[in-house]
Design a protein around this motif. Structure first.
Motif, PDB file in Angstrom:
ATOM      1  N   LEU A  69      27.341  17.054 -58.224  1.00  0.00           N
ATOM      2  CA  LEU A  69      27.853  16.787 -56.881  1.00  0.00           C
ATOM      3  C   LEU A  69      29.355  16.964 -56.805  1.00  0.00           C
ATOM      4  O   LEU A  69      29.859  17.549 -55.849  1.00  0.00           O
ATOM      5  N   ALA A  70      30.056  16.503 -57.836  1.00  0.00           N
ATOM      6  CA  ALA A  70      31.514  16.560 -57.789  1.00  0.00           C
ATOM      7  C   ALA A  70      32.011  17.995 -57.664  1.00  0.00           C
ATOM      8  O   ALA A  70      32.807  18.285 -56.761  1.00  0.00           O
ATOM      9  N   PRO A  71      31.550  18.927 -58.511  1.00  0.00           N
ATOM     10  CA  PRO A  71      32.004  20.315 -58.347  1.00  0.00           C
ATOM     11  C   PRO A  71      31.602  20.895 -57.001  1.00  0.00           C
ATOM     12  O   PRO A  71      32.404  21.606 -56.372  1.00  0.00           O
ATOM     13  N   VAL A  72      30.393  20.579 -56.530  1.00  0.00           N
ATOM     14  CA  VAL A  72      29.937  21.117 -55.241  1.00  0.00           C
ATOM     15  C   VAL A  72      30.847  20.629 -54.132  1.00  0.00           C
ATOM     16  O   VAL A  72      31.304  21.408 -53.286  1.00  0.00           O
ATOM     17  N   LEU A 123      33.865  19.618 -54.449  1.00  0.00           N
ATOM     18  CA  LEU A 123      35.168  20.235 -54.641  1.00  0.00           C
ATOM     19  C   LEU A 123      35.190  21.634 -54.036  1.00  0.00           C
ATOM     20  O   LEU A 123      36.100  22.001 -53.285  1.00  0.00           O
ATOM     21  N   ILE A 124      34.140  22.419 -54.329  1.00  0.00           N
ATOM     22  CA  ILE A 124      34.061  23.789 -53.814  1.00  0.00           C
ATOM     23  C   ILE A 124      34.010  23.769 -52.298  1.00  0.00           C
ATOM     24  O   ILE A 124      34.714  24.529 -51.620  1.00  0.00           O
ATOM     25  N   LEU A 125      33.185  22.840 -51.754  1.00  0.00           N
ATOM     26  CA  LEU A 125      33.074  22.726 -50.304  1.00  0.00           C
ATOM     27  C   LEU A 125      34.431  22.440 -49.685  1.00  0.00           C
ATOM     28  O   LEU A 125      34.810  23.044 -48.680  1.00  0.00           O
ATOM     29  N   LEU A 126      35.158  21.516 -50.328  1.00  0.00           N
ATOM     30  CA  LEU A 126      36.472  21.140 -49.815  1.00  0.00           C
ATOM     31  C   LEU A 126      37.391  22.343 -49.799  1.00  0.00           C
ATOM     32  O   LEU A 126      38.083  22.606 -48.814  1.00  0.00           O
TER      33      LEU A 126
END
Ligand SMILES: *[C@@H]1O[C@H](CO)[C@@H](O)[C@H](O)[C@H]1NC(C)=O
Ligand SMILES: *[C@@H]1O[C@H](CO)[C@@H](O)[C@H](O)[C@H]1NC(C)=O
Ligand SMILES: *[C@@H]1O[C@H](CO)[C@@H](O)[C@H](O)[C@H]1NC(C)=O
Ligand SMILES: *[C@@H]1O[C@H](CO)[C@@H](O)[C@H](O)[C@H]1NC(C)=O
Ligand SMILES: *[C@@H]1O[C@H](CO)[C@@H](O)[C@H](O)[C@H]1NC(C)=O
Ligand SMILES: *[C@@H]1O[C@H](CO)[C@@H](O)[C@H](O)[C@H]1NC(C)=O
Ligand SMILES: *[C@@H]1O[C@H](CO)[C@@H](O)[C@H](O)[C@H]1NC(C)=O
Length: 307
Positions: free
Chosen positions: A242-245, A247-250
Motif C-alpha cells: 500500500l505504501a508504494p502504491v 506514494l506513486i498515486l501521490l
C-alpha cells in the motif's frame, strides 16, 4: 598500621585461634597482593546455598582455592566448585541457618602465596528460585485463577506479569504471602500467558527479585496464531504494497496537478492572441461567442487572484 589495627580488631572479634591465624595470614597476604584482586560476588540462593563467582568476565589462568565462612564460624573449603574451560570460577557452599544472611560473609581466594580476602553483606542479596507448580484454573465464577507454590509464604512477596496474544507484559504485585492471582472475565478468544517471580518481603529484610517462573498459558492459541499471522500480514501489506502504491498515486496526482496548472496558465492566451486566433482557427461562431464570454470571466478571476 591501618592493616594491623584491622587485623587486631578481627582477631578480637573471632573466637577460634585457627581463624585468627588464618585471618592474620589473609590480611598480610591481602596487603602484599592487593594489586590484582579477582573480584568475588556472592548471592544466597533460596536461603539454601551461597553461590560465589569470581572473574566472570575476565580470563582466569589458575585454579584458586576458595574458603568462606559467616562471621563467628569456621572457614571451610569449597564444597562444589563451578568451572568454565576447566578452570574453577565459582563455588557453591551450604547456607546454614536461615538468619545467617544477617551476618557478614567472608571469602578468600588462595593460590600459592597469593590470597584475596573479601567481606560481603548478603542481607539483601537473596535470590529466591521461581515459584513452582504454577497452574491455571478456569473458575466457575468466570474468573481465571492462577496458583503457585513458594517456600515460606509468610516471608515472600510475589509479582505476576501476564500478556495476551504475545502483546506487552503487564506487571502486578501480589499481596505479601498470597500465592494466587485472579484475572477478571478473561476472553477465551485470547491467549493468556502468565509468569510469577518472588522475593523476600520487607518483613524478612527484602531482597532482589528471583527469576521468572516458566509461563503458564490459557485460552485459545489457534485464533491467536491466525490473528498474529493476519496482523503481521496486514502490516506487511501496508508497508510493502500500500505504501508504494500510495506514494506513486501521490506523485502522479502531483504531476497531474502541476500539468493542469501549466496547461491552465499556458492555454489562457493573451487577449491579443485570442483576437489573432479568431483569424486562423476555424471556430464555429456560437462557440466563439461562448469562449469569449468565458474568457472574460476567467481573465477577471485570474487578475484578481494575482492581486
Ligand atoms: C583471554 O584468553 C584468550 C585465549 O586464551 C585470549 O585470546 C584473550 O586475549 C584473553 N583475553 C584477555 C582479556 O585476557
Ligand atoms: C566461560 O568463559 C568464556 C571465556 O573464557 C566466556 O565467554 C563464557 O561466557 C564463560 N561461560 C560461563 C558460563 O561463564
Ligand atoms: C583446574 O581444576 C579443574 C577441575 O578441578 C581441572 O580439570 C583443571 O585441570 C585444573 N586446571 C589447572 C590449570 O590446574
Ligand atoms: C611463597 O612464600 C614462601 C615463604 O614465605 C617463599 O619461600 C616462596 O618463594 C613464595 N613463593 C612464591 C611463588 O612467591
Ligand atoms: C509440584 O511439582 C512437583 C514437581 O515439580 C511435584 O512433585 C508436586 O507433586 C507438585 N505439587 C502439586 C501440589 O501439584
Ligand atoms: C472456561 O469456563 C467457561 C464456563 O465455565 C467455559 O465456557 C469455557 O469454555 C472454559 N474455557 C476453557 C478454556 O476451559
Ligand atoms: C501448593 O499450594 C497449594 C495451595 O496454594 C497447596 O494446597 C499445596 O499443598 C502446595 N503444594 C506444595 C507441594 O507445597
Amino acid at each position: 598500621m591501618e592493616m594491623l589495627t584491622f587485623t587486631i580488631l578481627k582477631a578480637s572479634m573471632s573466637s577460634s585461634p585457627m581463624l585468627n591465624k588464618l585471618l592474620f595470614f589473609l590480611c598480610l597476604a591481602g596487603a602484599s597482593f592487593a594489586r590484582q584482586h579477582p573480584d568475588v560476588d556472592c548471592v544466597v540462593l533460596h536461603l539454601e546455598k551461597v553461590k560465589c563467582t569470581w572473574n566472570r568476565h575476565d580470563n582466569l589462568s589458575v585454579n584458586y582455592t576458595f574458603f568462606s565462612w559467616f562471621h563467628g564460624k569456621k572457614a571451610s573449603t569449597c564444597e562444589t566448585y563451578l568451572t568454565n574451560n576447566s578452570l574453577t570460577n565459582g563455588c557453591i557452599q551450604p547456607y546454614g541457618d536461615k538468619l545467617n544472611r544477617f551476618y557478614t560473609f567472608y571469602t578468600n581466594l588462595v593460590y600459592g602465596n597469593d590470597s584475596f580476602p573479601k567481606e560481603h553483606e548478603l542481607l539483601h542479596k537473596v535470590k529466591l528460585y521461581p515459584p513452582t507448580n504454577l497452574t491455571v484454573q478456569n473458575g466457575s465464577d468466570l474468573n481465571l485463577w492462577f496458583y503457585w507454590n513458594q517456600t515460606d509464604p509468610k516471608c515472600v512477596q510475589n509479582e505476576v506479569r501476564y500478556r495476551t496474544n504475545y502483546k506487552k507484559w503487564d506487571t502486578y504485585t501480589v499481596t505479601d504471602g498470597k500465592q494466587n492471582y485472579c484475572i477478571n472475565l478473561p476472553s477465551s478468544r485470547s491467549q493468556y500467558e502468565l509468569q510469577v517471580r518472588s522475593r523476600l518481603s520487607k518483613v524478612c529484610a527484602d531482597s532482589g527479585w528471583g527469576d521468572w517462573s516458566e509461563p503458564v498459558f490459557w485460552g485459545s492459541s489457534n485464533s491467536t496464531e491466525s490473528e498474529q499471522v493476519n496482523g503481521s500480514m496486514f502490516v506487511w501489506i501496508i508497508v510493502y504494497v500500500l505504501a508504494p502504491v500510495i506514494l506513486i498515486l501521490l506523485v502522479v496526482l502531483l504531476l497531474r496537478y502541476e500539468r493542469f496548472r501549466v496547461i491552465f496558465i499556458h492555454v489562457v492566451p493573451k487577449p491579443s492572441l485570442i483576437q489573432d486566433a479568431e483569424s486562423w482557427l476555424p471556430i464555429p461562431k456560437g462557440l466563439k461567442e461562448g469562449f469569449k464570454a468565458n474568457y472574460h470571466e476567467k481573465a477577471c478571476c485570474v487578475r484578481e487572484y494575482h492581486q
